[in-house]
Design an enzyme around this catalytic site. Structure first.
Site, PDB file in Angstrom:
ATOM      1  N   GLU A 145      -0.845  -8.846   4.949  1.00  0.00           N
ATOM      2  CA  GLU A 145      -0.735  -8.957   6.422  1.00  0.00           C
ATOM      3  C   GLU A 145      -2.102  -8.878   7.097  1.00  0.00           C
ATOM      4  O   GLU A 145      -2.212  -9.182   8.288  1.00  0.00           O
ATOM      5  CB  GLU A 145       0.218  -7.884   6.970  1.00  0.00           C
ATOM      6  CG  GLU A 145      -0.363  -6.477   7.140  1.00  0.00           C
ATOM      7  CD  GLU A 145      -0.475  -5.668   5.851  1.00  0.00           C
ATOM      8  OE1 GLU A 145      -0.253  -6.238   4.758  1.00  0.00           O
ATOM      9  OE2 GLU A 145      -0.812  -4.472   5.937  1.00  0.00           O
ATOM     10  N   CYS A 159       0.840  -1.194   0.000  1.00  0.00           N
ATOM     11  CA  CYS A 159       0.000   0.000   0.000  1.00  0.00           C
ATOM     12  C   CYS A 159       0.883   1.254   0.000  1.00  0.00           C
ATOM     13  O   CYS A 159       1.585   1.504  -0.956  1.00  0.00           O
ATOM     14  CB  CYS A 159      -0.973  -0.070   1.180  1.00  0.00           C
ATOM     15  SG  CYS A 159      -2.403   0.988   0.967  1.00  0.00           S
ATOM     16  N   HIS A 201      -3.240  -5.868   0.970  1.00  0.00           N
ATOM     17  CA  HIS A 201      -2.580  -6.065   2.267  1.00  0.00           C
ATOM     18  C   HIS A 201      -2.528  -7.536   2.661  1.00  0.00           C
ATOM     19  O   HIS A 201      -3.443  -8.021   3.343  1.00  0.00           O
ATOM     20  CB  HIS A 201      -3.381  -5.332   3.353  1.00  0.00           C
ATOM     21  CG  HIS A 201      -3.268  -3.843   3.301  1.00  0.00           C
ATOM     22  ND1 HIS A 201      -2.343  -3.141   4.033  1.00  0.00           N
ATOM     23  CD2 HIS A 201      -3.978  -2.915   2.608  1.00  0.00           C
ATOM     24  CE1 HIS A 201      -2.471  -1.837   3.792  1.00  0.00           C
ATOM     25  NE2 HIS A 201      -3.459  -1.678   2.932  1.00  0.00           N
TER      26      HIS A 201
END
Lengths: 78, 223
Positions: free
Chosen positions: B197, B87, B195
């Site tokens: 994560e 990002c 993302h």
């Protein structure tokens, strides 16, 4: 010395903000607007001895992203 | 794995990134502040997290790309250390010149925040070896400036070199050729808007992001 850096999107790069503003101008009844492109104006106050090369270097390294933007350096009479 | 997560003023996914790295590798990453001049020695992996570094002043990622730690990150990337930018981290990597192209305002002008399908275009990289090339995974996105732009020549080159790691499986932000993630020429730097994560355990709704961290870990085992 006052310097104005005009940063604009390169031709061909889509400008969603410009398009939205164009649409809004149409909505307000302003006829005949053919295109809207939004850029950025950066005003610098620099030493009179600052060279054109140094100003260009500032633009290349930070003030503009030359992948998508053009810049124009305008020196303004004090 | 000796990993580092870089925090810039305005980063807001640095903790998520650190948690993901620790859960999957078993070792907490080192936390590095943007104003540090040098990275810790002997890093195996560097992560640039999401967020709004410097409030997106000037352009997303532009100020962070010029912060003191980035000289050291660029040098590490050039030595072959794996670097992942997610990002805002992707935006920083393009602004720093480590990846081609630029990330512009979403074509729809709106902040996009949802889980999207991604096609794995290259399942051979050190970041993606845990995925099958051509498979579809689901990873969340949350961004306003994710519209990937590069000129046609650059796009043709990176496609030809297998450097498009992920492509959106639906229209998300107006990115050229629906590109969601890009590798550098050497294959040790990956930038992506989604993302991973945020998708590492069942509580997240899906765990399709795990394989990315497992891939990085596996690449260190063979190195």
């Amino acid at each position: 010395m006052k310097v104005r850096i005009h940063v604009s999107l390169k031709p061909g790069v889509l400008d969603p903000q410009g398009r939205a503003v164009h649409h809004a101008l149409d909505g307000l009844g302003f006829a005949g607007v053919e295109d809207v492109r939004i850029g950025r104006l950066i005003e610098l106050e620099v030493a009179d001895t600052t060279s054109d090369e140094v100003l260009a270097d500032m633009c290349e390294k930070l003030l503009a992203n030359t992948v998508i933007e053009n810049y124009r350096i305008e020196k303004v009479a004090a | 794995m000796r990993a580092a997560v870089i925090t810039f003023p305005g980063s807001n996914c640095d903790r998520d990134m650190a948690v993901a790295i620790e859960k999957i590798s078993g070792t907490a990453p080192l936390r590095v502040w943007h104003g540090d001049a040098e990275l810790p020695d002997g890093l195996d992996f560097i992560a640039l997290p999401g967020g709004f570094s410097y409030g997106d002043y000037l352009r997303s990622g532009a100020m962070a790309a010029n912060s003191p730690i980035m000289r050291s990150v660029v040098a590490a990337a050039e030595r072959g250390v794996p670097v992942l930018g997610v990002c805002n981290g992707f935006q920083v990597l393009t602004e720093a010149g480590l990846l081609p192209g630029a990330l512009m305002r979403n074509a729809g002008q709106t902040f996009v925040c949802r889980t999207v399908p991604l096609t794995v275009e290259n399942g051979q990289s050190l970041f993606t070896s845990g995925y099958e090339t051509g498979s579809t995974i689901r990873i969340p996105v949350a961004h306003h400036d994710g519209n990937y732009f590069a000129d046609a020549e650059t796009l043709d080159r990176i496609e030809g070199e297998g450097r498009v790691a992920f492509r959106y499986g639906e229209t998300v932000n107006g990115s050229q050729r629906d590109i969601a993630g890009v590798l550098n020429e050497a294959g040790n730097v990956l930038g992506m808007m989604p993302h991973p994560e945020r998708a590492i355990e069942d509580a997240h709704g899906n765990s399709d992001g795990r394989a990315m961290f497992e891939s990085i870990l596996a690449s260190l085992a063979v190195a």
